[in-house]
Design an enzyme around this catalytic site. Structure first.
Site, PDB file in Angstrom:
ATOM      1  N   ASP A   1       0.149 -18.302 -19.455  1.00 50.63           N
ATOM      2  CA  ASP A   1       1.096 -18.842 -20.430  1.00 50.63           C
ATOM      3  C   ASP A   1       1.195 -20.360 -20.246  1.00 50.63           C
ATOM      4  O   ASP A   1       0.495 -20.944 -19.420  1.00 50.63           O
ATOM      5  CB  ASP A   1       2.465 -18.152 -20.300  1.00 50.63           C
ATOM      6  N   SER A   2       2.057 -20.993 -21.028  1.00 51.17           N
ATOM      7  CA  SER A   2       2.142 -22.457 -21.012  1.00 51.17           C
ATOM      8  C   SER A   2       2.622 -22.992 -19.662  1.00 51.17           C
ATOM      9  O   SER A   2       2.171 -24.049 -19.211  1.00 51.17           O
ATOM     10  CB  SER A   2       3.053 -22.951 -22.131  1.00 51.17           C
TER      11      SER A   2
END
Length: 131
Positions: free
Chosen positions: A87-88
């Site tokens: 994920d980010s």
């Protein structure tokens, strides 16, 4: 002010006049200009970038050692989110690990663009501060 006067009393610097030849311009300026030119445009400075294959190996190694990554999925063209399932926040952590590995800070606007191994390699290999 008293300390300055006391220091200047004991510190003397030899100053020599530079002979001026009107046809050659200001020699002091020219020597300073040549020193700057050598500093910024010499082969030594241009050649200080890291080898791209070395950067690729180190970046892949950093990504493989990231705890949430399956090392078998890491390839030179792997995308952090699409291929590795990160994920980010994980991407930010990888960029931070790359900063630590290569010894320089990646600006936030550039770090936001790094979302795959190829982009990381290209950016780091072209950065003069990378070690």
């Amino acid at each position: 002010m008293a300390a300055r006067s006391a220091l200047l009393k004991y510190l003397r610097v030899q100053v020599q006049a530079v002979p001026q030849n009107p046809s050659s311009g200001n020699p002091l300026f020219l020597s300073t200009f040549n020193a700057i030119r050598r500093r910024f445009f010499s082969e030594e400075v241009r050649g200080s970038f890291l080898d791209k294959s070395e950067v690729a190996d180190r970046v892949i190694n950093v990504v493989k050692n990231f705890q949430k990554v399956d090392p078998a999925k890491v390839t030179p063209s792997a995308h952090f989110q699409n291929d590795l399932g990160l994920d980010s926040l994980d991407t930010v952590e990888i960029v931070m690990a790359l900063e630590e590995e290569f010894g320089f800070e990646i600006p936030d606007n550039e770090a936001d663009k790094i979302n795959c191994i190829n982009l990381a390699v290209d950016f780091i290999a072209s950065h003069p501060q990378a070690k």
